[in-house]
Design a protein around this motif. Structure first.
Motif, PDB file in Angstrom:
ATOM      1  N   VAL A 695     -10.539  44.292  14.315  1.00 45.12           N
ATOM      2  CA  VAL A 695      -9.201  44.866  14.477  1.00 45.12           C
ATOM      3  C   VAL A 695      -9.184  45.851  15.650  1.00 45.12           C
ATOM      4  O   VAL A 695     -10.017  46.755  15.716  1.00 45.12           O
ATOM      5  N   ARG A 703     -10.965  49.257  15.956  1.00 43.56           N
ATOM      6  CA  ARG A 703     -10.925  49.967  14.672  1.00 43.56           C
ATOM      7  C   ARG A 703     -12.028  49.501  13.735  1.00 43.56           C
ATOM      8  O   ARG A 703     -12.418  50.230  12.823  1.00 43.56           O
ATOM      9  N   SER A 704     -12.482  48.282  13.912  1.00 47.77           N
ATOM     10  CA  SER A 704     -13.588  47.809  13.075  1.00 47.77           C
ATOM     11  C   SER A 704     -14.834  47.760  13.953  1.00 47.77           C
ATOM     12  O   SER A 704     -15.378  46.718  14.219  1.00 47.77           O
ATOM     13  N   TYR A 707     -20.269  48.789  10.859  1.00 47.79           N
ATOM     14  CA  TYR A 707     -20.319  48.241   9.501  1.00 47.79           C
ATOM     15  C   TYR A 707     -19.577  49.122   8.501  1.00 47.79           C
ATOM     16  O   TYR A 707     -19.425  48.756   7.342  1.00 47.79           O
ATOM     17  N   MET A 708     -19.131  50.295   8.929  1.00 48.43           N
ATOM     18  CA  MET A 708     -18.293  51.092   8.046  1.00 48.43           C
ATOM     19  C   MET A 708     -16.942  50.407   7.842  1.00 48.43           C
ATOM     20  O   MET A 708     -16.282  50.627   6.835  1.00 48.43           O
ATOM     21  N   ASP A 709     -16.527  49.612   8.818  1.00 51.11           N
ATOM     22  CA  ASP A 709     -15.209  48.991   8.726  1.00 51.11           C
ATOM     23  C   ASP A 709     -15.204  47.484   8.944  1.00 51.11           C
ATOM     24  O   ASP A 709     -14.212  46.832   8.678  1.00 51.11           O
ATOM     25  N   TYR A 710     -16.285  46.946   9.486  1.00 44.68           N
ATOM     26  CA  TYR A 710     -16.372  45.496   9.669  1.00 44.68           C
ATOM     27  C   TYR A 710     -17.154  44.941   8.487  1.00 44.68           C
ATOM     28  O   TYR A 710     -18.328  45.285   8.295  1.00 44.68           O
ATOM     29  N   THR A 711     -16.496  44.104   7.703  1.00 43.79           N
ATOM     30  CA  THR A 711     -17.097  43.681   6.431  1.00 43.79           C
ATOM     31  C   THR A 711     -17.971  42.446   6.602  1.00 43.79           C
ATOM     32  O   THR A 711     -17.476  41.327   6.661  1.00 43.79           O
TER      33      THR A 711
END
Lengths: 790, 263
Positions: A695, A703-704, A707-711
């Motif tokens: 994103v 924004r991703s 690994y805090m936000d990219y799953t």
């Protein structure tokens, strides 16, 4: 040798070193006098570079040198080349803007390299990089494709934001077919952008030898010869004879390590400037903003059907994101690896596809496991479900009714490809049985009692791999041939080294290729070594991608083995005093047909190198052969994936509870490796469908970006897979193999989403874009509940 | 990371002295947040005062209706403690669900609450149980401890020594994982105590907070059904790519009910 030859599930030879931490990856290599590079990257998506002042940084402790784009250009070095030229609808060439190694004048995405700091240690390089004064005049960013084509949109390149506007198929015939349609099914969908995330981040070491004038680049590459060619010829002007590229153990690529990246050119060039080796190792968060991303399509598709639900014509409009620059193979992915697959496994007589490739202020996008085929498959297999809904037909029935029949091969599609073999009814039947499709409604009812929404989804897919016939791809704009090379060296005592131009970074070539040799020569696996990844050892090679290693690289090995056996028979004939035509190779022995006269393989190899009693007048000493193989066609793996999900309506969480794959990958050399490849592909496909997405915000910030936000998919996101193969042989290569590396990632995403849509059918859902996150699904259920309450 | 001095004191007094002497020094417990922050160069402390050598900060004691956990006790030790499991199983379960095994074997309760990450698990237990945070200077009730995002009542240089949890009649923690990080997108700790129900929510807001409406409903009737008509407000809640404020508000309700059922 049946126990080790073709079809044997032998354990991977390479696993001992990998599992015991004895692999030798690029970052494990250290050269005497080595320095360390840190790349200063743009933190903004789009800006003019007003000033880069390195004076203060150059004085920092440990700094050896600092270079910017200006230094690189001043040295007369080029930009990163693009390997594929796509033509516009009107026949003109695509827009091919410069892709500087280090930014010149402008930065065009977050992560665009501005300067390289070379220092005694990595930390010193980083410390110094903070002292570089960069004055950027920020420009409005184009973060999405929708923004890129708006009137008055900021121009990323001088030629604007359109790379090409291309099409394939018969437009007039398509429109005529739609006019006669009984019904038309339509869908709008997004193929979400992904970050590849190989386990090993990229790394590169440049090492210039002042004594010999030779350059060595150690790099995390899937295709070292391609890097040597691209970097040597187009960027740094170094002849192949003085440039060695080594790709040692590589920890996963998934496409992201095909391309020639700036860092490779930087360390190679700068090592000559500073006279010392330079190592660059990417950090994980850096990889999010420096590795080429994958997918990122926005499409509209329509299928015309007759009154029986037969497909009459398909038309597709796709916008494909190229990012800010053209990565090595980027233009080919949404065209020749995508639109050509839109017939799928169906007899749709007319297909017309229009693809616009657009520039945005984001990372370049290129091939990622499946490369174009997952995008085509997702579109088609989602659309077919919508077709069934539109017709009020069963999802299986509409597929069966439109399948290309098993007796119709070779089958010419309306979008250029000719499928050689397949049996889609058969893979479907097996998958239905293995998944207990018939028992699903009972499972759905049981889930409902537990408060869960259960759905089942199917995908009957095809893909094209084993790339590719050179003349064909050349006519389509490829600037390279796509053959493969193998060299087989039989040593005097009968052991064998296979030198292959393919590269193994998880595929298990050291085992699979050795099995081909063991099967043919009848010698034990432990006497066979496979060597790859070094341009000084391997004659040539195009590398590993597009599931080509066995169909193309394996065939080259077979062709070289043919030559070895042919020569060995002549030697055996001499020793056995028989005619070469009477010699048979059986169980590792050369036998005079119909007699018990025989020579072991090792006796022949020894004679070849100690030619005392030898047909020296007609046969050269030695036993080593090279073959280049250019494939006659693509190969066409296909199959059926069935997914079952359960959704928690209170949270929107989807759990994949059952996954059945039946894949036709052609002849299977090592079933265990095939199964592993399918497992990995499924994990990535399910990851795309439910978890992963890249994103950007409207300023082009990632924004991703970690690994805090990219799953990333994890083990507990996945069920125990039910994987089987049901094969038809490829008809145009001697092994009958098709390829397996990408089938899991290609077939599975639509199966998952079709299951999610099925689970949500009471809410009137026809489509849900990937990833089907809990938030998204809860939103659908929540609005459905609210609507129901009103 | 930037260069820093490294100290490993053996006593609370020595640690406090080091921190008092250097305003830019940073105390490190398990380092599970500090080390990544240093690696990303987001912090530039002059010194790191590693508390892992301070024996007085360790240990678990259970008795008198209380569970006391030393500040440097690792999550894995709380999760595995037979005493905690028996006296306050909700706390052991919460500790066993923090991060991953690597985090649980390094991370500590003191570090977690001193950091007060808005998505951390332990603050929910502290607030949900009405714990008392004992420092080297004073005792702070949980209600007065968590001040805001990464903000606590701790003064510069003040060290947490232990956390004391009163044993409730019933308690449970339910967490909805943020899919990528697996921090709490929403975590709800519920406790039935002698003085009424307590409900603490983590992950959803800028800092852990009590959900008073749910407490009132549960104090009347301790059952999941008691929360049927109670809706958490989305106002002021966090929103990101994984969850809008509305989704988080909804999940607070779902997790609270599930926690009551589990307790």
């Amino acid at each position: 040798m049946g126990a080790e030859g073709i079809g044997a599930a032998v354990r991977r030879k390479e696993d001992f070193r990998f599992l015991t931490g004895r692999g030798n990856y690029t970052d494990d290599i250290n050269r005497p006098g080595q320095t360390h590079a840190f790349i200063l990257r743009s933190q903004v998506a789009h800006a003019e570079i007003a000033k880069v002042d390195t004076a203060k940084a150059a004085m920092a402790p440990g700094v050896v040198a600092i270079f910017t784009g200006t230094d690189f250009a001043a040295d007369g070095k080029g930009g990163l080349p693009c390997g594929w030229l796509v033509k516009n609808k009107d026949g003109s060439n695509m827009q091919e803007p410069p892709h500087p190694v280090l930014a010149q004048g402008k930065v065009r995405h977050v992560g665009d390299p501005i300067a390289v700091v070379i220092a005694e240690t990595r930390e010193q390089a980083k410390d110094a990089a903070e002292l570089i004064e960069v004055d950027l005049k920020e420009l409005p960013a184009v973060a999405t494709m929708a923004e890129a084509v708006k009137p008055g949109a900021p121009k990323i390149h001088e030629g604007g934001n359109v790379c090409y506007d291309w099409h394939l198929g018969d437009k007039d015939a398509c429109e005529a077919a739609f006019k006669g349609a009984h019904k038309v099914a339509k869908i709008d969908l997004v193929n979400n952008r992904l970050v590849p995330n190989a386990m090993e981040p990229r790394a590169a070491i440049g090492d210039f030898d002042r004594a010999t004038g030779e350059y060595t680049l150690y790099t995390t590459s899937q295709n070292p010869h391609v890097i040597r060619l691209l970097m040597g010829a187009f960027v740094l002007q170094i002849p192949e004879s003085r440039l060695r590229v080594v790709a040692p153990d590589v920890g996963g690529g998934f496409g992201s390590k095909i391309y020639h990246y700036a860092e490779e050119a930087i360390v190679t060039w700068a090592s000559a400037k500073v006279g010392r080796p330079i190592k660059w190792t990417c950090e994980r968060s850096e990889s999010f903003m420096s590795d080429a991303h994958g997918r990122d399509h926005v499409s509209h598709a329509e299928m015309a059907m007759d009154k029986d639900g037969r497909f009459l014509a398909l038309r597709v409009k796709t916008d494909a994101n190229m990012g800010a620059y053209l990565s090595t193979f980027a233009p080919a992915i949404p065209t020749y690896l995508y639109a050509t697959l839109l017939a799928g496994v169906y007899t749709t007589p007319v297909v017309y596809a229009e693809v616009r490739a657009l520039f945005t202020n984001t990372l370049p996008v290129d091939a990622y496991r499946g490369a174009g085929r997952p995008e085509a498959t997702f579109l088609l297999e989602r659309l077919v479900d919508v077709c069934a809904a539109e017709m009020g037909m069963d999802r299986l029935e509409i597929r069966k009714r439109n399948f290309i029949p098993a007796n119709a091969f070779p089958y010419q599609t309306p979008v250029a490809l000719q499928y050689d073999s397949g049996d889609y009814q058969a893979t479907l039947a097996t998958a239905l049985k293995n998944s207990d499709w018939a028992g699903f409604e009972a499972r759905r009812a049981a889930a409902k009692k537990r408060g869960k929404l259960r759905g089942i989804g199917i995908s009957t897919y095809i893909e094209a791999c084993g790339i590719a016939p050179s003349a064909v791809v050349g006519s389509l704009g490829a600037r390279a041939g796509l053959y493969e090379c193998a060299n087989i060296r039989v040593h005097p005592t009968g052991s064998v080294t296979v030198f292959t131009g393919c590269h193994s970074h998880g595929q298990g070539h050291e085992t699979t290729y050795a099995q081909l040799v063991a099967d043919r020569l009848g010698i034990p696996l432990e006497q066979i070594e496979v060597s790859h990844g070094d341009t000084n050892k391997i004659p040539f090679g195009m590398g590993t991608y597009g599931s080509r290693s066995l169909a193309v690289g394996g065939t080259a090995i077979v062709k070289a083995l043919d030559k070895i056996v042919d020569k060995a028979k002549k030697i055996a004939a001499h020793l056995l005093e028989a005619a070469p035509a009477d010699i048979e190779l059986k169980d590792g022995k050369f036998v005079v047909a119909g007699t018990d006269k025989a020579k072991a393989f090792g006796e022949i190899s020894l004679a070849a190198y100690v030619p005392h009693n030898y047909p020296i007048d007609t046969v050269e000493p030695g036993l080593e052969e090279t073959a280049f193989y250019d494939p006659k066609n693509f190969t066409f793996p296909g199959g059926c994936h069935i997914c079952e999900v359960e959704i928690d309506p209170d949270t929107g969480v989807t759990k994949v509870v059952k996954f059945t794959a039946v894949d036709d990958v052609g002849r299977v050399i090592n079933p265990m490796i095939v199964e592993g490849q399918v497992h990995g592909g499924l994990a990535q496909g399910i990851g795309q469908a439910l978890l992963e997405t890249c994103v950007y915000d409207d300023k082009g910030q990632l924004r991703s970006g970690s690994y805090m936000d990219y799953t990333m998919p994890r083990a507990d996101d996945l069920p125990s897979f039910d994987v089987a193969t049901q094969i038809t042989l490829c008809t145009h290569n001697p092994l009958g193999v098709k390829g397996v590396g990408e089938v899991g990632a290609i077939g599975s995403p639509p199966a998952v989403i079709n299951a999610v849509v099925d689970a949500l059918k009471e809410w009137g859902v026809r489509h849900i874009d990937m990833p089907a996150t809990p938030q998204k699904i809860w939103g659908i259920i929540n609005s459905g509940r609210q609507a129901a309450a009103e | 990371m930037y260069e820093f001095a490294y100290h490993k004191p053996a006593s609370i007094a020595d640690a406090a002295k080091l921190l008092a002497a250097d305003g830019d020094a940073k105390a490190m417990a398990g380092g599970q947040t500090l080390i990544p922050t240093l690696k990303q160069r987001l912090a530039k402390p002059s010194a790191v005062v590693d508390l892992s050598g301070v024996k007085e900060l360790g240990g678990i004691s259970v008795g008198g209706g209380k569970v006391t956990i030393g500040a440097m006790t690792r999550h894995a030790d709380v999760a595995a403690s037979a005493d905690v499991k028996k006296a306050l199983p909700a706390l052991a379960a919460l500790a066993g669900g923090i991060g991953d095994p690597a985090v649980r074997n390094r991370g500590t309760i003191g570090g977690s609450i001193a950091n007060n990450d808005p998505a951390a698990d332990y603050p929910a237990a502290c607030l949900g149980l009405g714990a008392t945070i004992k420092t080297d200077k004073r005792e702070i009730p949980a209600d007065a401890f968590f001040k805001g995002m990464f903000e606590t009542a701790l003064e510069p240089g003040e060290l947490i020594v232990a956390v004391t949890f009163p044993v409730p009649e019933k308690a449970a923690y339910m967490k909805f994982d943020q899919p990528a990080s697996r921090y709490a997108l929403v975590g709800v700790f519920v406790a039935k105590t002698a003085t009424g129900a307590r409900v603490a929510v983590t992950g959803a807001g800028s800092s852990v907070f009590r959900w008073k409406d749910a407490e009132a409903a549960l104090s009347k009737t301790w059952s999941a059904a008691a929360l049927d008509g109670v809706k958490a407000s989305a106002a002021g809640l966090n929103a990101d790519i994984h969850g809008s404020a509305e989704y988080r508000a909804h999940l607070i309700g779902v997790m609270a009910k599930r926690a009551v059922e589990k307790a």
